[in-house]
Design a protein around this motif. Structure first.
Motif, PDB file in Angstrom:
ATOM      1  N   LYS A 123      62.628  15.400-102.246  1.00 31.59           N
ATOM      2  CA  LYS A 123      62.930  16.844-102.148  1.00 31.59           C
ATOM      3  C   LYS A 123      62.255  17.479-101.123  1.00 31.59           C
ATOM      4  O   LYS A 123      63.423  18.501-100.826  1.00 31.59           O
ATOM      5  CB  LYS A 123      61.836  17.166-103.740  1.00 31.59           C
ATOM      6  CG  LYS A 123      62.049  16.716-104.427  1.00 31.59           C
ATOM      7  CD  LYS A 123      62.138  16.737-106.506  1.00 31.59           C
ATOM      8  CE  LYS A 123      60.917  16.369-106.668  1.00 31.59           C
ATOM      9  NZ  LYS A 123      59.767  15.110-106.105  1.00 31.59           N
ATOM     10  N   SER A 124      60.807  17.525-101.255  1.00 27.21           N
ATOM     11  CA  SER A 124      60.262  18.530-100.076  1.00 27.21           C
ATOM     12  C   SER A 124      60.933  18.188 -98.927  1.00 27.21           C
ATOM     13  O   SER A 124      61.660  19.527 -98.059  1.00 27.21           O
ATOM     14  CB  SER A 124      59.136  18.705-100.389  1.00 27.21           C
ATOM     15  OG  SER A 124      58.195  18.907-101.238  1.00 27.21           O
ATOM     16  N   CYS A 125      60.756  17.193 -98.020  1.00 31.88           N
ATOM     17  CA  CYS A 125      60.993  16.798 -97.307  1.00 31.88           C
ATOM     18  C   CYS A 125      63.097  16.619 -96.827  1.00 31.88           C
ATOM     19  O   CYS A 125      62.931  17.268 -95.960  1.00 31.88           O
ATOM     20  CB  CYS A 125      61.354  15.749 -96.945  1.00 31.88           C
ATOM     21  SG  CYS A 125      61.184  14.562 -95.716  1.00 31.88           S
ATOM     22  N   ALA A 154      58.177  22.973 -96.904  1.00 31.29           N
ATOM     23  CA  ALA A 154      57.917  23.106 -97.742  1.00 31.29           C
ATOM     24  C   ALA A 154      56.780  21.372 -97.508  1.00 31.29           C
ATOM     25  O   ALA A 154      57.254  20.970 -96.740  1.00 31.29           O
ATOM     26  CB  ALA A 154      59.161  22.213 -98.612  1.00 31.29           C
ATOM     27  N   LEU A 155      55.620  21.875 -98.143  1.00 31.40           N
ATOM     28  CA  LEU A 155      54.674  20.599 -97.983  1.00 31.40           C
ATOM     29  C   LEU A 155      55.024  19.460 -98.475  1.00 31.40           C
ATOM     30  O   LEU A 155      55.346  19.242 -99.549  1.00 31.40           O
ATOM     31  CB  LEU A 155      53.529  20.899 -98.473  1.00 31.40           C
ATOM     32  CG  LEU A 155      53.018  22.310 -97.598  1.00 31.40           C
ATOM     33  CD1 LEU A 155      51.306  22.718 -97.638  1.00 31.40           C
ATOM     34  CD2 LEU A 155      52.779  21.540 -95.725  1.00 31.40           C
ATOM     35  N   GLU A 156      55.176  18.135 -97.783  1.00 29.01           N
ATOM     36  CA  GLU A 156      55.625  17.026 -97.374  1.00 29.01           C
ATOM     37  C   GLU A 156      54.446  15.788 -98.263  1.00 29.01           C
ATOM     38  O   GLU A 156      53.034  16.554 -98.191  1.00 29.01           O
ATOM     39  CB  GLU A 156      56.083  16.024 -96.494  1.00 29.01           C
ATOM     40  CG  GLU A 156      57.803  16.983 -97.050  1.00 29.01           C
ATOM     41  CD  GLU A 156      58.136  16.331 -95.194  1.00 29.01           C
ATOM     42  OE1 GLU A 156      57.968  15.590 -94.736  1.00 29.01           O
ATOM     43  OE2 GLU A 156      58.965  17.385 -94.906  1.00 29.01           O
ATOM     44  N   PHE A 199      53.447  15.503-105.689  1.00 28.17           N
ATOM     45  CA  PHE A 199      52.152  15.813-103.952  1.00 28.17           C
ATOM     46  C   PHE A 199      52.729  17.758-103.782  1.00 28.17           C
ATOM     47  O   PHE A 199      51.878  18.287-104.043  1.00 28.17           O
ATOM     48  CB  PHE A 199      52.759  15.596-103.023  1.00 28.17           C
ATOM     49  CG  PHE A 199      52.234  16.389-101.850  1.00 28.17           C
ATOM     50  CD1 PHE A 199      50.490  16.148-101.466  1.00 28.17           C
ATOM     51  CD2 PHE A 199      52.916  17.600-100.686  1.00 28.17           C
ATOM     52  CE1 PHE A 199      50.303  16.758-100.542  1.00 28.17           C
ATOM     53  CE2 PHE A 199      52.049  17.911-100.424  1.00 28.17           C
ATOM     54  CZ  PHE A 199      50.135  18.065 -99.828  1.00 28.17           C
ATOM     55  N   THR A 200      54.096  18.336-105.000  1.00 28.79           N
ATOM     56  CA  THR A 200      54.094  19.798-104.860  1.00 28.79           C
ATOM     57  C   THR A 200      54.417  20.119-106.741  1.00 28.79           C
ATOM     58  O   THR A 200      54.379  19.283-107.520  1.00 28.79           O
ATOM     59  CB  THR A 200      55.960  19.490-104.867  1.00 28.79           C
ATOM     60  OG1 THR A 200      56.144  19.572-103.358  1.00 28.79           O
ATOM     61  CG2 THR A 200      56.134  21.023-104.869  1.00 28.79           C
ATOM     62  N   ALA A 201      52.955  20.852-106.485  1.00 29.59           N
ATOM     63  CA  ALA A 201      52.861  20.928-108.470  1.00 29.59           C
ATOM     64  C   ALA A 201      52.934  22.291-108.641  1.00 29.59           C
ATOM     65  O   ALA A 201      53.461  22.897-110.079  1.00 29.59           O
ATOM     66  CB  ALA A 201      51.466  20.931-108.157  1.00 29.59           C
ATOM     67  N   SER A 237      64.710  26.026-104.366  1.00 28.27           N
ATOM     68  CA  SER A 237      63.171  26.274-105.448  1.00 28.27           C
ATOM     69  C   SER A 237      62.835  24.605-105.060  1.00 28.27           C
ATOM     70  O   SER A 237      64.022  23.833-105.827  1.00 28.27           O
ATOM     71  CB  SER A 237      63.656  26.574-106.480  1.00 28.27           C
ATOM     72  OG  SER A 237      64.515  27.570-107.010  1.00 28.27           O
ATOM     73  N   ASP A 238      61.842  24.379-104.961  1.00 28.40           N
ATOM     74  CA  ASP A 238      61.525  23.001-105.186  1.00 28.40           C
ATOM     75  C   ASP A 238      60.224  22.517-106.020  1.00 28.40           C
ATOM     76  O   ASP A 238      59.285  24.202-106.197  1.00 28.40           O
ATOM     77  CB  ASP A 238      60.774  23.316-103.731  1.00 28.40           C
ATOM     78  CG  ASP A 238      59.678  21.573-103.380  1.00 28.40           C
ATOM     79  OD1 ASP A 238      60.536  20.568-103.754  1.00 28.40           O
ATOM     80  OD2 ASP A 238      59.108  21.421-102.189  1.00 28.40           O
ATOM     81  N   ILE A 239      59.987  22.075-107.021  1.00 27.16           N
ATOM     82  CA  ILE A 239      59.615  22.041-108.601  1.00 27.16           C
ATOM     83  C   ILE A 239      58.460  20.494-108.121  1.00 27.16           C
ATOM     84  O   ILE A 239      58.985  19.775-107.650  1.00 27.16           O
ATOM     85  CB  ILE A 239      59.820  21.766-109.697  1.00 27.16           C
ATOM     86  CG1 ILE A 239      61.449  20.814-109.157  1.00 27.16           C
ATOM     87  CG2 ILE A 239      60.251  23.367-109.397  1.00 27.16           C
ATOM     88  CD1 ILE A 239      61.636  21.467-110.758  1.00 27.16           C
TER      89      ILE A 239
END
Ligand SMILES: Nc1nc2c(ncn2[C@@H]2O[C@H](COP(=O)(O)OP(=O)(O)OP(=O)(O)O)[C@@H](O)[C@H]2O)c(=O)[nH]1
Ligand SMILES: [Mg+2]
Length: 291
Positions: free
Chosen positions: A59-61, A78-80, A89-91, A111-113
């Motif tokens: 997702k982040s990638c 976005a941090l992967e 990893f994404t909290a 929106s990254d979740i």
């Protein structure tokens, strides 16, 4: 020297390739898509695109890959996480704006979740639905044990139309789709059901096509000729009940530091449709409110 004695002993890659691509890709489309993106002027800004799916699906990638394809260089947005992690990893929830090449931002955001995990871990479906409805503000850290409370500071009781989600993107890893846990699929279906009730357009982005098919790993131009990728598209369509025309197999930028026009065009074609679907949805909403 006869024809028969020259038969290859190793299976030919042709056995794994289709004669005709099931979707056309024109690399020269890249500039056209970028130009159209520059002129995009939605009646509601920003258009909000929500990405959800299993932990580590990319997702982040994908967000970073989109930004990279748009701006033409390496970015950290976005941090992967790492390849092997089973924990998301994404909290928390984070909105990512997309920079334009000549300064400023595009009128859409991602929106990254947190990812979905097996029972007891990862984001709760109730929370994803709250995000869809615009009730969770940026920076909220998801609690895998309980959904957000209406008393939480990050709970948005009266969301604006721009807080709500305008296109829902399921991110699934092409190389692991067959092994996906049924409980994760059920959670994704629950979210999809709510999105359908709200008429929110939905697509699947199928990541990691390079890991799923060796032919594609060697040459991205073979993406729509690969029988294996076609099979993965079919599988994801059946699992989530999303039609083929709304499924986009992609390779994210992950280890590369230089740009690849074949990766860019695939990412941008997916982005173009996602943004257009979001824009159509917003237009329809406004028209039905005006009537
Ligand atoms: N080979 C390959 N690796 C990928 C691709 N997309 C993502 N990855 C790798 O998969 C790992 C997880 O990617 P993330 O973007 O952190 O995944 P995520 O869905 O955001 O995961 P959580 O935040 O933990 O839920 C990273 O190591 C990426 O480099 C892809 O298309 N191909
Ligand atoms: Mg992530």
């Amino acid at each position: 020297m006869g024809g028969e004695s020259t038969k290859p002993t190793v299976p030919s890659t042709h056995a794994h390739q289709l004669k005709v691509a099931w979707r056309n890709v024109d690399r020269s489309e890249k500039e056209g898509i970028l130009r159209n993106m520059d002129y995009l002027n939605p009646s509601l800004t920003p258009l909000r695109i929500l990405l959800y799916g299993p932990v580590g699906a990319g997702k982040s990638c994908f967000i970073n890959s989109v930004q990279r394809a748009l701006i033409g260089r390496n970015v950290i947005n976005a941090l992967e996480g790492s390849i092997t992690s089973e924990k998301s990893f994404t909290a928390s929830i984070k909105t990512h704006k997309m920079k334009k090449r000549r300064g400023g931002y595009y009128p859409f955001v991602f929106s990254d979740i947190m990812g979905l995990e097996l029972d007891g871990g990862g984001i709760q479906t109730e929370d994803i639905i709250k995000v869809l409805e615009g009730h969770i503000l940026d920076g909220y850290t998801f609690n895998p044990r309980r959904p957000i409370s209406e008393r939480n500071q990050k709970y948005n009781t009266y969301p604006n139309p721009s807080d709500k989600v305008h296109c829902l993107v399921s991110i699934l890893p092409a190389d692991a789709i067959s092994r996906m846990d049924q409980c994760v699929i059920e959670k994704m279906k629950t979210v999809r059901k709510r999105a359908s009730e709200l008429n929110i357009p939905q697509v699947i982005v199928l990541t990691k096509v390079d890991n799923a098919c060796e032919i594609v790993n060697r040459d991205m131009r073979k993406l729509y000729y690969s029988k294996r990728i076609k099979q993965k598209v079919e599988e994801s369509s059946n699992k989530l009940g999303i039609p083929w025309s709304n499924i986009y197999p992609v390779k994210n930028y992950h280890a590369e530091i230089t740009e690849d026009a074949n990766v860019d065009v695939i990412i941008l074609m997916a982005l173009r449709d996602i943004v257009n679907f979001a824009n159509d949805y917003v237009k329809d909403l406004q028209e039905s409110n005006d009537n």
